[in-house]
Design an enzyme around this catalytic site. Structure first.
Site, PDB file in Angstrom:
ATOM      1  N   ASP A 234       0.784  -1.293   0.010  1.00 51.72           N
ATOM      2  CA  ASP A 234      -0.001  -0.092  -0.005  1.00 51.72           C
ATOM      3  C   ASP A 234       0.938   1.161  -0.029  1.00 51.72           C
ATOM      4  O   ASP A 234       1.811   1.467   0.842  1.00 51.72           O
ATOM      5  CB  ASP A 234      -1.188  -0.126   1.320  1.00 51.72           C
ATOM      6  CG  ASP A 234      -1.960   0.851   0.964  1.00 51.72           C
ATOM      7  OD1 ASP A 234      -1.966   2.076   0.620  1.00 51.72           O
ATOM      8  OD2 ASP A 234      -3.248   0.475   1.253  1.00 51.72           O
TER       9      ASP A 234
ATOM     10  N   SER B 237      -7.334   3.989  -1.362  1.00 56.09           N
ATOM     11  CA  SER B 237      -7.146   2.553  -1.017  1.00 56.09           C
ATOM     12  C   SER B 237      -8.428   1.769  -1.665  1.00 56.09           C
ATOM     13  O   SER B 237      -8.208   0.528  -1.974  1.00 56.09           O
ATOM     14  CB  SER B 237      -6.489   2.286   0.109  1.00 56.09           C
ATOM     15  OG  SER B 237      -4.976   2.924   0.189  1.00 56.09           O
TER      16      SER B 237
END
Length: 544
Positions: free
Chosen positions: A47, A101
């Site tokens: 991430d 995200s």
């Protein structure tokens, strides 16, 4: 292979292009069957890891005088050395330039465009079957591993369908209903009933017993549902510490923290502690592979190294390096596991880039001239005009003892109010990092102003007084999550040779690394969009 002829300034250029468009350093021929035998797919999502973050890890491996990376060879080097492919992927969601995200994870999980902050949804708000759900239908085992929270945006995108990422209580229900065979992460707070907050309640006492005191017990649910007990009724073993995880058999739900798992610096300093109760990302991934590989039909596993993003949001270079090292050891383990297999496709990518990070040269601390033995310098000194940085700075970045978040939230904010001074902040920074700041610099970090972006009731913009960010403040939106960390990064920037442009995400394409059977990995060595990447992964797991 095909070629094009261009006439430029009287010159004739013939440019040949591989028919598949594959951009790779090594790998199979482009016309290899993309449907070659693939039983297992492991998707590793780092991430927030853009090319710049990969560059930091590579620079540290190669140049840091005391690099802890064995043979100075990262897992990314290894993928390419062993015949893998490398591509890039655009990350933008439907109708926007920059992704979060949730949208990015959803696009990777479904192969379809999603809107900002949606979970498991197409751009119109319809639930879309994910790669995990498709794998379950074919009889494969499935798993989700993350070092953030299980209900956080990335893992949620693979096993839930909600209009917004913040609906974590509902996401937990969706994930349990989806039924992955393995779920390992933090975030106990969304899985236990509201009544657990009553220290005298029966459910609280039972939770204290089964968690063995390993996890803080506090619920964020607003109902009486105990999802842990529901999971147990569905056949899951429950784990709340490393020992319970290691001995568990079969389907497994492991929740090892109230919210997030420990950050990378904490893991680095504690991983050799025999009394450590919280598993690392590598250990959770190893357990997931052990359980899932028992299914002869194969499996899909998503592993998220989620705190690279959090460190980058905070512009905390030292923490980010440690998070990258946690990712590196995890990818290395997965590569080891698959080293003698030709039925497993491993994909390593990011959902997006965070922070606008870079190592840069500066006008600060210009180098002194020195003599060189070469004949070109017989009559002159080697004296660059700018400070291009010495590799030793990479060791100093690694040597950070605690995260910026811990400096502020864990240490400074817990002091009595009359001790929360610039002098004390400077003392803490100088104690826990190798980049000293002055009392005057600390005062700049602690300066506040009326919030120029104030919005009443907003989750991050709702404070009336905030750290003074200056002209770029619009790009540091997580005001209540502590912009002081970003201000600290500015004060040490010249010493670290590091620049940060934002406290949020950027639209920079991310790298994609893939390794597996020649045909299965070939499509990933292209210029892609995350929806394409997601579709290729789905095709691989379904052998379409």
């Amino acid at each position: 292979m095909r070629g094009r002829v261009y006439q430029i300034a009287g010159l004739t250029l013939i440019i040949f292009m591989v028919a598949s468009g594959c951009a790779r350093l090594q790998g199979p021929a482009a016309d290899t069957d993309p449907k070659a035998q693939t039983k297992n797919v492991v998707l590793i999502i780092a991430d927030g890891m853009g090319p710049e973050q990969v560059g930091l890890l590579l620079s540290y491996a190669r140049q840091a005088p005391n690099s802890v990376i064995k043979d100075r060879r990262t897992a990314f080097d290894r993928i390419m050395d062993e015949g893998g492919v490398m591509g890039i992927s655009l990350t933008y969601p439907s109708g926007a330039l920059v992704t979060d995200s949730a949208a990015a994870g959803t696009q990777l999980a479904t192969g379809q465009f999603a809107g900002s902050e949606m979970i498991g949804s197409d751009q119109n708000g319809n639930a879309v079957e994910t790669i995990l759900e498709k794998a379950i239908k074919t009889g494969k085992s499935t798993g989700l591993v993350s070092d953030t929270r299980l209900t956080h945006a990335t893992p949620a995108s693979f096993a839930a369908h909600q209009p917004h990422r913040n609906l974590e209580n509902a996401i937990a229900v969706d994930m349990l209903n989806a039924g992955p065979d393995v779920m390992l992460s933090g975030g106990l707070r969304h899985w236990i009933p509201q009544k657990a907050n009553d220290e005298n309640s029966a459910v609280r006492k039972e939770l204290e017993q089964i968690t063995q005191g390993s996890v803080k017990i506090k619920s964020k649910r607003k109902d009486s549902r105990n999802l842990l007990f529901e999971a147990r009724a569905k056949g899951y073993s429950l784990a709340f510490n490393r020992s319970q995880m290691e001995t568990a058999q079969g389907k497994l739900l492991g929740l090892f923290a109230y919210s997030a798992m420990p950050d990378g610096i904490t893991v680095t300093h504690s991983q050799d502690d025999l009394n450590r109760t919280i598993p690392t990302l590598k250990e959770m991934s190893a357990k997931a592979l052990q359980v899932l590989s028992e299914n002869d039909k194969g499996f899909f596993l998503m592993i998220e190294a989620g705190q690279i993003d959090w460190a980058a949001h905070n512009n905390d270079t030292g923490s980010m390096l440690h998070e990258l090292l946690m990712l590196n050891e995890t990818v290395d383990y997965v590569l080891d596991w698959a080293s003698n297999r030709d039925d497993t496709l491993i994909i390593v990518t990011a959902d997006h880039t965070t922070g606008g990070f870079g190592i840069s040269y500066s006008a600060s601390d210009l180098p002194q001239g020195r003599r060189l033995p070469g004949s070109l310098f017989n009559t002159s000194e080697f004296k660059p005009n700018y400070n291009f940085g010495h590799p030793e700075v990479l060791d100093k970045i690694y040597n950070q003892k605690i995260s910026y978040r811990e400096i502020f939230r864990g240490r400074f904010d817990n002091l009595p109010k009359d001790q929360q001074t610039p002098a004390k902040l400077a003392e803490l920074v100088n104690q826990y990092t190798e980049f000293a700041i002055s009392e005057a610099q600390a005062a700049t970090i602690l300066a506040i102003e009326e919030n120029p972006f104030y919005m009443e009731g907003h989750s991050t913009l709702g404070a009336k007084m905030v750290p003074k960010m200056g002209s770029t403040g619009a790009f540091f939106v997580y005001q209540t999550d502590d912009n002081r960390q970003n201000l600290l990064a500015r004060e040490v920037a010249a010493d670290q040779m590091v620049v940060w442009n934002t406290g949020t995400h950027t639209a920079t394409p991310v790298l994609v690394f893939a390794k597996g059977s020649p045909g299965a990995m070939a499509p990933f060595g292209n210029v892609l969009h995350h929806t394409q990447l997601g579709r290729y992964a789905i095709e691989a797991i379904l052998n379409q």
